[in-house]
Design an enzyme around this catalytic site. Structure first.
Site, short mmCIF file in Angstrom:
data_model
loop_
_atom_site.label_atom_id
_atom_site.label_comp_id
_atom_site.label_asym_id
_atom_site.label_seq_id
_atom_site.Cartn_x
_atom_site.Cartn_y
_atom_site.Cartn_z
CG ASP A 322 -1.76 -1.19 1.43
OD1 ASP A 322 -1.29 -2.29 1.11
OD2 ASP A 322 -2.90 -1.04 1.89
CD GLU A 463 -4.48 -9.52 -0.95
OE1 GLU A 463 -5.49 -9.26 -0.28
OE2 GLU A 463 -3.37 -9.03 -0.72
CE LYS A 573 -8.98 -8.30 -0.88
NZ LYS A 573 -8.15 -8.93 0.15
O1 IFM Z 1 -2.32 -4.65 0.92
C1 IFM Z 1 -3.69 -4.77 1.01
C2 IFM Z 1 -4.13 -5.88 0.10
O2 IFM Z 1 -3.78 -5.64 -1.23
C3 IFM Z 1 -5.63 -6.06 0.19
N1 IFM Z 1 -6.01 -6.32 1.55
C4 IFM Z 1 -5.61 -5.27 2.47
C5 IFM Z 1 -4.11 -5.03 2.42
C6 IFM Z 1 -3.75 -3.88 3.35
O3 IFM Z 1 -4.43 -2.73 2.96
#
Ligand code: IFM
Length: 714
Positions: A322, A463, A573
């Site tokens: 992120d 994911e 996702k």
């Molecule tokens: O890094 C992200 C991921 O891509 C999606 N789930 C949440 C994580 C943290 O924001």
């Protein structure tokens, strides 16, 4: 001013936790959630400091250890404890002034059955003095005299993290606390000064307490100053905190506020984005930038921005991709010194990445999917117990979401190109990029039958698919990473040959290794069907789902379908191939190819992650679909302000915030780097009458204004 101010009115007791996140104050050193001074059941008061990780007894991974929530105040008027759910609430407004970082609450309150009182609470975290916080309450009895009782200390230390806790008093208005994080050993020192003005003497007691009469119409002022240091920034944290507190008290509230507001002014001068024709968008982008700016470390290059910033416990303060691919770009383009700090964090944590590579049987450096202060992999292996039977899902991202190393290399290269910071690249960035390239060289698998390189058993940005072969995002990014590594090594050889030689020796960059990289670049398998990239092997054999038919909904499709079932569908996702389009821009392919991929992938996306909508908005804007782009941008803008994903209580979403800026500047404005300069291809939402922003490009501040009539760059 209205587009600088986030307002809550009337009081929204059902949104306590969401609004605690929204009304977080901070300064790049710490974050303070917007819990109320008087405290309510269900509140989550929290003060987080960058880097202060600890793994408490029984916990699977380490987390940021909250420090005492210093904002608490006990206030009583004519014997009645101040609470918004007691007496009569006659008026209420809470505002966060994004421009100056001041959180303010004005309340008109009738003491149960008695006098009407006006209260104004203010607090800020000094941007000029990162270890200093201040809080002030001004109380005016409007229609009678009143007795005021006030007590304010430092709050309690969370005993699941803190041990050797020592509290005490110095001068009568002061309190201090020191403690040690039980497992990580970090030490904390906090000092507080609480006063009711020069003429009011404190009562005896365990914390600064005052009791005095105020006359009708008189405004009394209670002020609390806090200083915080830790062993991460001072050898003797409590001594440092006491010294800082002394200076703050001497300066006084108004002067402290002024210097902090001036620091904010300078910050906004570089980072502000002005939008005319859309008040919501104007406020939303400033709100997003505010949260990024209070989360970005200013004086510390050994910490980074967690996925939920310092505004909540979500993801335990861990750092993900992120930061590099979402939150960083606004800083790279407007606050390069802060961007550099964040990249240096990765440089300093190279040893952890090397350990992860070795532990997984690879060479070089393999960055952890979730990172803390050590650089070790800190992704938990198991999720929280799920109802009804407490079953836990295995979390595979720490094992398989390996694209993060390429993401870091991408971000370093982008920073270098935008800033022209050769010193960073030569001394730090090159080592990271080259050693992670060594990792890719050892991670790829040669498929002799097909004479190509593949990467199996990974998770891409999407994911929902947790064990795939040849994630196109991963393979393209890994190939690009190797190309960047060769480019950088060649540049280093010209620019700093001694440095290049040293790295060649230290990282064993032998001719054979470089030749292997070239071979991988030439033969990396990129799954595709003509112009259409295939998200991973077999993606289109999965069950197609009409994602649009599941609208409206407040939950992700994975939530509705369950994890294993979603794995068997084409539901995506978050931006994955679309993320690649965002990152590569024109290098992804010609516009028709981009559009063909968009048409296939955008409708399949569930936007189950907050990272997704803004990136789709960016790409849609580049493709000229400005209505759709705006709708996606609007969705991303509601993630924290409107809590449209239902999880803003866990903390602000750094990635969504960064994505909003990227969608505006790289999408709607169409900013690209062109040779040594920048170019713009605007595609503004039709109702935006004017967009203005600044970018720092190669040391020159460019002031960009876009209107329907054209573009000016000053
Ligand atoms: O890094 C992200 C991921 O891509 C999606 N789930 C949440 C994580 C943290 O924001």
């Amino acid at each position: 001013m209205r587009n600088w101010i986030v307002t809550e009115t009337p009081f929204r007791p059902t949104q306590l936790n969401h609004l605690e996140t929204v009304f977080t104050i901070g300064n790049g050193y710490l974050g303070v959630r917007g819990a109320f001074e008087e405290g309510y059941p269900g509140e989550q008061p929290l003060v987080l400091i960058h880097g202060l990780f600890n793994q408490p007894e029984g916990a699977e991974v380490s987390e940021l250890a909250g420090v005492p929530a210093w904002t608490g105040l006990e206030l009583a008027f004519d014997g009645a404890r101040f609470r918004l759910d007691q007496g009569e609430l006659l008026g209420y407004e809470r505002t966060l002034d994004l421009r100056s970082g001041l959180l303010r609450r004005a309340v008109l309150w009738r003491i149960p059955g008695q006098t009407v009182l006006r209260l104004v609470f203010e607090r800020f975290a000094s941007l000029a003095r990162p270890h200093i916080l201040a809080l002030r309450v001004q109380a005016t009895a409007l229609d009678g005299d009143m007795m005021i009782e006030a007590a304010g200390g430092l709050g309690d230390a969370d005993r699941s993290h803190w041990t050797d806790i020592e509290v005490g008093r110095g001068a009568p208005q002061q309190a201090f606390l020191q403690a040690r994080a039980a497992q990580s050993g970090y030490r904390l020192g906090m000092a507080a000064h609480f006063d009711a003005g020069p003429d009011i003497r404190p009562e005896a007691g365990s914390r600064p307490t005052f009791k005095f009469m105020a006359r009708r119409g008189q405004t009394v002022t209670l002020t609390k100053f806090i200083a915080i240091h830790t062993s991460r920034d001072a050898a003797r944290p409590l001594d440092a905190a006491r010294a800082a507190l002394g200076t703050a008290v001497d300066l006084g509230y108004d002067a402290l506020y002024r210097e902090s507001a001036e620091a904010w002014e300078a910050t906004w001068h570089a980072s502000d984005v002005e939008i005319e024709g859309d008040d919501f968008a104007q406020l939303a982008i400033r709100f997003a930038l505010y949260h990024l700016l209070i989360a970005a470390p200013r004086d510390d290059e050994r910490v980074s921005i967690g996925a939920k910033t310092l505004s909540g416990r979500g993801y335990k303060g861990h750092v993900f991709w992120d930061t590099e691919l979402f939150a960083l770009a606004p800083l790279t383009f407007t606050q390069p010194a802060l961007a550099r700090n964040l990249l240096m964090y990765r440089y300093h944590l190279l040893p952890g990445a090397r350990t992860k590579a070795v532990n997984n049987g690879f060479e070089g450096a393999m960055y952890p999917w979730e990172s803390t202060d050590t650089g070790e992999e800190t992704t938990p292996k198991w999720g929280a117990p799920l109802p009804p039977d407490g079953r836990r899902e295995r979390i595979w991202t720490g094992d398989r979401e390996i694209h993060i190393s390429a993401d870091i290399a991408y971000a370093m290269r982008q920073y270098w190109q935008v800033s022209g910071d050769d010193d960073f690249m030569a001394r730090y960035g090159a080592e990271v990029i080259l050693d992670t390239a060594v990792f890719w060289g050892s991670r790829v698998e040669y498929n002799a039958a097909q004479d190509r390189y593949e990467i199996s058993h990974v998770i891409g940005p999407d994911e929902y698919h947790e064990d795939v072969n040849n994630s196109v995002f991963t393979n393209v990014m890994a190939r690009r990473h190797l190309q960047t590594a060769l480019e950088i090594l060649a540049w280093l050889e010209r620019h700093a040959p001694a440095q290049a030689g040293a790295l060649r020796d230290r990282l064993a960059l032998t001719p054979a290794r470089l030749e292997h990289w070239r071979d991988v670049i030439a033969k990396m398998y990129i799954p595709r069907d003509g112009d259409l990239l295939v998200e991973f092997d077999g993606f289109f054999d999965l069950e197609p789902v009409d994602v649009a038919a599941y609208w409206p909904r407040t939950r992700s499709l994975q939530h509705i379908y369950g994890v294993p079932a979603t794995n068997r569908t084409q539901i995506i996702k978050q931006a994955d191939v679309v993320m690649l389009m965002a990152l590569l821009g024109d290098a992804f392919g010609p516009p028709e190819m981009q559009r063909a991929n968009w048409d296939v992938y955008a409708p399949r996306c569930d936007h189950g992650s907050s990272l997704s909508a803004a990136i789709h908005g960016l790409v849609a804007a580049r493709l000229g679909m400005s209505d759709q782009a705006y709708a996606l941008w609007r969705q991303a803008a509601g993630v924290d302000l409107e809590d449209n994903k239902g999880n803003a209580a866990d903390g602000a979403h750094a990635a969504a915030a960064g994505g909003l800026w990227q969608a505006i500047v790289l999408g709607f404005a169409g900013l690209r780097q062109a040779g040594d300069g920048i170019s713009l291809t605007p595609n503004l939402p039709p109702h935006w009458r004017r967009l203005r922003f600044r970018v720092m490009h190669r040391g020159r501040l460019r002031d960009v204004t876009i209107t329907p009539d054209g573009v000016t760059i000053a």
